[in-house]
Design a protein around this motif. Structure first.
Motif, PDB file in Angstrom:
ATOM      1  N   SER A 164       0.829  -1.205   0.000  1.00 34.94           N
ATOM      2  CA  SER A 164       0.000   0.000   0.000  1.00 34.94           C
ATOM      3  C   SER A 164       0.861   1.252   0.000  1.00 34.94           C
ATOM      4  N   TYR A 165       1.951   1.190   0.716  1.00 36.85           N
ATOM      5  CA  TYR A 165       2.860   2.336   0.783  1.00 36.85           C
ATOM      6  C   TYR A 165       3.588   2.534  -0.551  1.00 36.85           C
ATOM      7  N   ILE A 166       4.086   1.448  -1.115  1.00 32.82           N
ATOM      8  CA  ILE A 166       4.870   1.533  -2.354  1.00 32.82           C
ATOM      9  C   ILE A 166       3.990   1.830  -3.570  1.00 32.82           C
ATOM     10  N   LEU A 167       2.864   1.129  -3.696  1.00 35.93           N
ATOM     11  CA  LEU A 167       2.018   1.255  -4.886  1.00 35.93           C
ATOM     12  C   LEU A 167       0.811   2.158  -4.688  1.00 35.93           C
ATOM     13  N   GLY A 168       0.583   2.610  -3.473  1.00 35.60           N
ATOM     14  CA  GLY A 168      -0.516   3.540  -3.211  1.00 35.60           C
ATOM     15  C   GLY A 168      -1.895   2.915  -3.228  1.00 35.60           C
ATOM     16  N   PHE A 169      -1.991   1.604  -3.024  1.00 43.21           N
ATOM     17  CA  PHE A 169      -3.298   0.963  -3.018  1.00 43.21           C
ATOM     18  C   PHE A 169      -4.121   1.392  -1.814  1.00 43.21           C
ATOM     19  N   GLN A 170      -5.395   1.594  -2.053  1.00 39.13           N
ATOM     20  CA  GLN A 170      -6.373   1.873  -1.013  1.00 39.13           C
ATOM     21  C   GLN A 170      -7.210   0.606  -0.816  1.00 39.13           C
ATOM     22  N   PRO A 171      -7.935   0.509   0.291  1.00 40.98           N
ATOM     23  CA  PRO A 171      -8.808  -0.651   0.479  1.00 40.98           C
ATOM     24  C   PRO A 171      -9.707  -0.853  -0.744  1.00 40.98           C
ATOM     25  N   ARG A 172      -9.871  -2.102  -1.136  1.00 42.23           N
ATOM     26  CA  ARG A 172     -10.683  -2.617  -2.240  1.00 42.23           C
ATOM     27  C   ARG A 172     -10.007  -2.552  -3.599  1.00 42.23           C
ATOM     28  N   GLU A 173      -8.818  -1.963  -3.713  1.00 40.50           N
ATOM     29  CA  GLU A 173      -8.168  -1.831  -5.020  1.00 40.50           C
ATOM     30  C   GLU A 173      -7.332  -3.042  -5.418  1.00 40.50           C
ATOM     31  N   ALA A 174      -6.881  -3.852  -4.449  1.00 40.30           N
ATOM     32  CA  ALA A 174      -6.007  -4.976  -4.772  1.00 40.30           C
ATOM     33  C   ALA A 174      -6.302  -6.173  -3.882  1.00 40.30           C
ATOM     34  N   PHE A 175      -6.348  -7.322  -4.506  1.00 37.47           N
ATOM     35  CA  PHE A 175      -6.424  -8.599  -3.804  1.00 37.47           C
ATOM     36  C   PHE A 175      -4.989  -9.093  -3.717  1.00 37.47           C
ATOM     37  N   VAL A 176      -4.489  -9.310  -2.504  1.00 39.11           N
ATOM     38  CA  VAL A 176      -3.053  -9.520  -2.314  1.00 39.11           C
ATOM     39  C   VAL A 176      -2.754 -10.897  -1.716  1.00 39.11           C
ATOM     40  N   VAL A 177      -1.759 -11.555  -2.292  1.00 40.48           N
ATOM     41  CA  VAL A 177      -1.207 -12.785  -1.733  1.00 40.48           C
ATOM     42  C   VAL A 177       0.257 -12.510  -1.454  1.00 40.48           C
ATOM     43  N   ARG A 178       0.683 -12.813  -0.226  1.00 42.70           N
ATOM     44  CA  ARG A 178       2.089 -12.627   0.132  1.00 42.70           C
ATOM     45  C   ARG A 178       2.644 -13.951   0.626  1.00 42.70           C
ATOM     46  N   ASN A 179       3.811 -14.297   0.124  1.00 40.76           N
ATOM     47  CA  ASN A 179       4.490 -15.505   0.565  1.00 40.76           C
ATOM     48  C   ASN A 179       5.993 -15.283   0.444  1.00 40.76           C
ATOM     49  N   VAL A 180       6.775 -16.225   0.902  1.00 35.74           N
ATOM     50  CA  VAL A 180       8.223 -16.085   0.831  1.00 35.74           C
ATOM     51  C   VAL A 180       8.661 -16.049  -0.632  1.00 35.74           C
ATOM     52  N   ALA A 181       9.358 -14.981  -0.992  1.00 32.17           N
ATOM     53  CA  ALA A 181       9.940 -14.807  -2.330  1.00 32.17           C
ATOM     54  C   ALA A 181       8.907 -14.706  -3.447  1.00 32.17           C
ATOM     55  N   ASN A 182       7.701 -14.304  -3.135  1.00 26.58           N
ATOM     56  CA  ASN A 182       6.617 -14.134  -4.106  1.00 26.58           C
ATOM     57  C   ASN A 182       6.527 -15.286  -5.112  1.00 26.58           C
ATOM     58  N   MET A 183       6.559 -16.504  -4.599  1.00 28.99           N
ATOM     59  CA  MET A 183       6.561 -17.698  -5.444  1.00 28.99           C
ATOM     60  C   MET A 183       5.162 -18.040  -5.946  1.00 28.99           C
ATOM     61  N   VAL A 184       5.110 -18.471  -7.210  1.00 30.66           N
ATOM     62  CA  VAL A 184       3.887 -18.992  -7.803  1.00 30.66           C
ATOM     63  C   VAL A 184       4.232 -20.401  -8.287  1.00 30.66           C
ATOM     64  N   PRO A 185       3.928 -21.416  -7.464  1.00 33.40           N
ATOM     65  CA  PRO A 185       4.300 -22.786  -7.827  1.00 33.40           C
ATOM     66  C   PRO A 185       3.541 -23.270  -9.065  1.00 33.40           C
ATOM     67  N   PRO A 186       4.156 -24.147  -9.837  1.00 30.23           N
ATOM     68  CA  PRO A 186       3.465 -24.716 -11.004  1.00 30.23           C
ATOM     69  C   PRO A 186       2.199 -25.451 -10.574  1.00 30.23           C
ATOM     70  N   PHE A 187       1.161 -25.317 -11.347  1.00 32.37           N
ATOM     71  CA  PHE A 187      -0.107 -25.974 -11.049  1.00 32.37           C
ATOM     72  C   PHE A 187       0.071 -27.489 -11.007  1.00 32.37           C
ATOM     73  N   GLU A 188       0.963 -28.008 -11.834  1.00 33.99           N
ATOM     74  CA  GLU A 188       1.176 -29.450 -11.920  1.00 33.99           C
ATOM     75  C   GLU A 188       1.687 -30.039 -10.608  1.00 33.99           C
ATOM     76  N   ASN A 189       2.272 -29.217  -9.733  1.00 35.15           N
ATOM     77  CA  ASN A 189       2.789 -29.707  -8.455  1.00 35.15           C
ATOM     78  C   ASN A 189       1.690 -29.894  -7.410  1.00 35.15           C
ATOM     79  N   GLY A 190       0.462 -29.629  -7.779  1.00 35.65           N
ATOM     80  CA  GLY A 190      -0.642 -29.817  -6.847  1.00 35.65           C
ATOM     81  C   GLY A 190      -1.149 -28.503  -6.296  1.00 35.65           C
ATOM     82  N   PRO A 191      -2.220 -28.568  -5.529  1.00 37.15           N
ATOM     83  CA  PRO A 191      -2.840 -27.341  -5.011  1.00 37.15           C
ATOM     84  C   PRO A 191      -1.956 -26.629  -3.991  1.00 37.15           C
TER      85      PRO A 191
END
Length: 116
Positions: free
Chosen positions: A44-71
């Motif tokens: 919110s500080y860096i990008l200036g998002f206000q409530p309702r503007e962004a749906f956010v997921v935070r995890n270590v190293a902003n990883m998006v695992p391959p779908f093939e590896n399971g849910p």
């Protein structure tokens, strides 16, 4: 933390009660952001998002695992954001000096090592 919460409640929540009541009813963000959980990064500080503007997921190293590896939680959030919230933009952002990426890059290439 208690003091910060009570300050928020008095100075923001109660003074903007109608806005917060509307926020509680629904969400329709334009952005989904997948970012690192690092405490030095505040979207919110860096990008200036206000409530309702962004749906956010935070995890270590902003990883998006391959779908093939399971849910995963990230995959579930992606599916929800796209299918239910109908977000228009998905942004995956990193940051400098990320300990998660440093740890990943320092792993030894070993045939016998576990798959990520």
């Amino acid at each position: 933390m208690k003091h910060q919460f009570l300050s928020f409640k008095r100075q923001k929540f109660l003074e903007n009660l109608e806005c917060y009541e509307n926020l509680a009813k629904s969400q329709a963000p334009k952005f989904m952001v997948i970012a690192c959980a690092d405490s030095r990064v505040c979207l919110s500080y860096i990008l200036g998002f206000q409530p309702r503007e962004a749906f956010v997921v935070r995890n270590v190293a902003n990883m998006v695992p391959p779908f093939e590896n399971g849910p995963t939680e990230t995959n579930a959030a992606l599916e929800f954001a796209v299918n239910s919230l109908e977000v228009e933009n998905i942004l995956v952002i990193g940051h400098s000096c990320c300990g998660g990426i440093r740890a990943l890059m320092s792993m030894q290439d070993d045939v016998n090592s576990r798959k990520l």
